[in-house]
Design a protein around this motif. Sequence first.
Motif, PDB file in Angstrom:
ATOM      1  N   LEU A  35       0.978  -1.185   0.430  1.00 15.89           N
ATOM      2  CA  LEU A  35      -0.123   0.592  -0.099  1.00 15.89           C
ATOM      3  C   LEU A  35       0.774   1.256  -0.067  1.00 15.89           C
ATOM      4  CD1 LEU A  35      -2.521  -1.544   2.603  1.00 15.89           C
ATOM      5  CD2 LEU A  35      -2.913  -1.526   0.060  1.00 15.89           C
ATOM      6  N   LEU A  36       1.855   1.500   0.343  1.00 15.89           N
ATOM      7  CA  LEU A  36       3.367   2.223   0.899  1.00 15.89           C
ATOM      8  C   LEU A  36       3.189   2.432  -0.991  1.00 15.89           C
ATOM      9  CD1 LEU A  36       4.300   2.034   3.619  1.00 15.89           C
ATOM     10  CD2 LEU A  36       2.821   3.946   3.087  1.00 15.89           C
ATOM     11  N   SER A  37       3.391   1.672  -2.201  1.00 17.45           N
ATOM     12  CA  SER A  37       4.469   0.838  -3.394  1.00 17.45           C
ATOM     13  C   SER A  37       3.952   2.341  -4.049  1.00 17.45           C
ATOM     14  CB  SER A  37       4.114   0.005  -4.055  1.00 17.45           C
ATOM     15  OG  SER A  37       2.394   0.133  -4.385  1.00 17.45           O
ATOM     16  N   ASN A  38       2.823   3.802  -3.708  1.00 19.55           N
ATOM     17  CA  ASN A  38       2.508   4.631  -4.673  1.00 19.55           C
ATOM     18  C   ASN A  38       2.479   4.165  -6.300  1.00 19.55           C
ATOM     19  OD1 ASN A  38       1.855   7.130  -4.891  1.00 19.55           O
ATOM     20  ND2 ASN A  38       3.537   8.239  -5.226  1.00 19.55           N
ATOM     21  N   ASP A  39       1.840   3.571  -6.097  1.00 17.10           N
ATOM     22  CA  ASP A  39       1.193   3.086  -7.084  1.00 17.10           C
ATOM     23  C   ASP A  39      -0.094   2.585  -7.763  1.00 17.10           C
ATOM     24  OD1 ASP A  39       0.512   0.516  -6.240  1.00 17.10           O
ATOM     25  OD2 ASP A  39       1.944  -0.676  -8.154  1.00 17.10           O
ATOM     26  N   GLU A  40      -0.455   2.499  -9.256  1.00 20.26           N
ATOM     27  CA  GLU A  40      -1.827   2.617  -9.129  1.00 20.26           C
ATOM     28  C   GLU A  40      -2.687   1.771  -8.012  1.00 20.26           C
ATOM     29  OE1 GLU A  40      -1.680   0.369 -13.631  1.00 20.26           O
ATOM     30  OE2 GLU A  40      -2.319   2.308 -13.882  1.00 20.26           O
ATOM     31  N   LYS A  41      -1.989   0.270  -8.704  1.00 17.26           N
ATOM     32  CA  LYS A  41      -3.106  -0.748  -7.768  1.00 17.26           C
ATOM     33  C   LYS A  41      -2.993  -0.671  -6.332  1.00 17.26           C
ATOM     34  CE  LYS A  41      -1.608  -4.704 -10.144  1.00 17.26           C
ATOM     35  NZ  LYS A  41      -1.757  -6.283 -10.414  1.00 17.26           N
TER      36      LYS A  41
END
Length: 424
Positions: A90-96
């Motif tokens: 959730l901290l990856s800052n991507d669209e998923k």
Amino acid sequence: MEASSPISLQQTPHQEYPVPEASLKPYKKSFVTSLMEAATLRTPSFKEDTYFISHLKNSEKKALQELRDKLSVSYGSGSTSECSMWGIPLLSNDEKANVILLKFLRARDFRVQDSLHMLEKCLSWRKEFGADNIVEEDLGFKELEGVVAYMHGYDREGHPVCYNAYGVFRDKEMYERIFGDEEKLKRFLRWRVQILEKGINLLHFKPGGVNSIIQVTDLKDMPKRELRVASNQILSLFQDNYPEMVARKIFINVPWYFSMLYSMFSPFLTQRTKSKFVISKEGNVAETLYKFIRPEDVPLQYGGLSRQSDLQNGTPKPASEFTVKGGEKVNIQIEGIEAGATIIWDIVVGGWDLEYCAEFVPNAVGSYTIAVEKARKIAPSEEAIHNSYTSREAGKMVLSVDNTASRRKKVAAYRYFVRKSTVV
């Protein structure tokens, strides 16, 4: 009065064909029917989020960034697995990750602190419950698979569909075996979460993709009082830990009194929640489901053409839909069948209660028509017909559905393919 509509179809397997319709005699709606329609039509249809950042309001974009910042403060120093769902950090800052965060924000009307609290509680529950690995567990409910709760096919927009039917628990022995004590109830709840997790594993988690499922709940024979505890716990688990995971909730075989109950609790539901509801009374199941799910994806018991075994064979062969109006007889003529060829067909009419027959008509002058299936009355509870016929000479197959004794319009579907003879 018989309004005959002969339909000649050339031999092109899996192609959809338009079917002419006859006029329907008007009839007076009952008070119960009016109540049901009022309950169904009182709210607009749910419009699913696209999850494109560019479609968000400025205030919503700001809320998303604030939630991400607060989450980073809470979990920034921890491991990736501590702050992930369905394998998505959730901290990856991507669209998923954005799709999941937006689900929690939407569930709390973009109130960041409330969304963070809900998200943190969900992460804690998933870890304690072991939700990430639950799909692989054997919980021992083989007798309930494909009966009580199960994923089956997709709707017209590609959403996975989950069916729920609790009528089997009217049997006291079955009820005691599944819900007899607290431990049994906990195991059932775990199994129910497992079914939902299987559906979620089919989602895309990307903007513009399929990011939620469809729930179809069959209320026929459901023992409401006995299942109240289990139902409340299931509802609570899903509401707290699976926000915005359901695009539409379709209730079928709804008893007459449900519309009045709906009127009572409707004011306490949000407009967004109510817009997801579709309510269908008993006898209207196929007509309702066909609006959202193609006939080849609707299970047999609900007026469709899909068998559990079909799911193992990849994408189902598409069906052609048509309507049989009151006072109408429809003949589906499948022409161009060669000598020695085998024709295989499926046909169903929602809520049958009409006559059906199948004949093979040879091309040769003087040849006799062969009654492949003699005319018979099909009961409302009967499932789709699946049959085949190998011709000895060239001709056509005629499938007939006779609704002349009824004033009620019925939805219907069929499909076929022809296997040519291998004899040279």
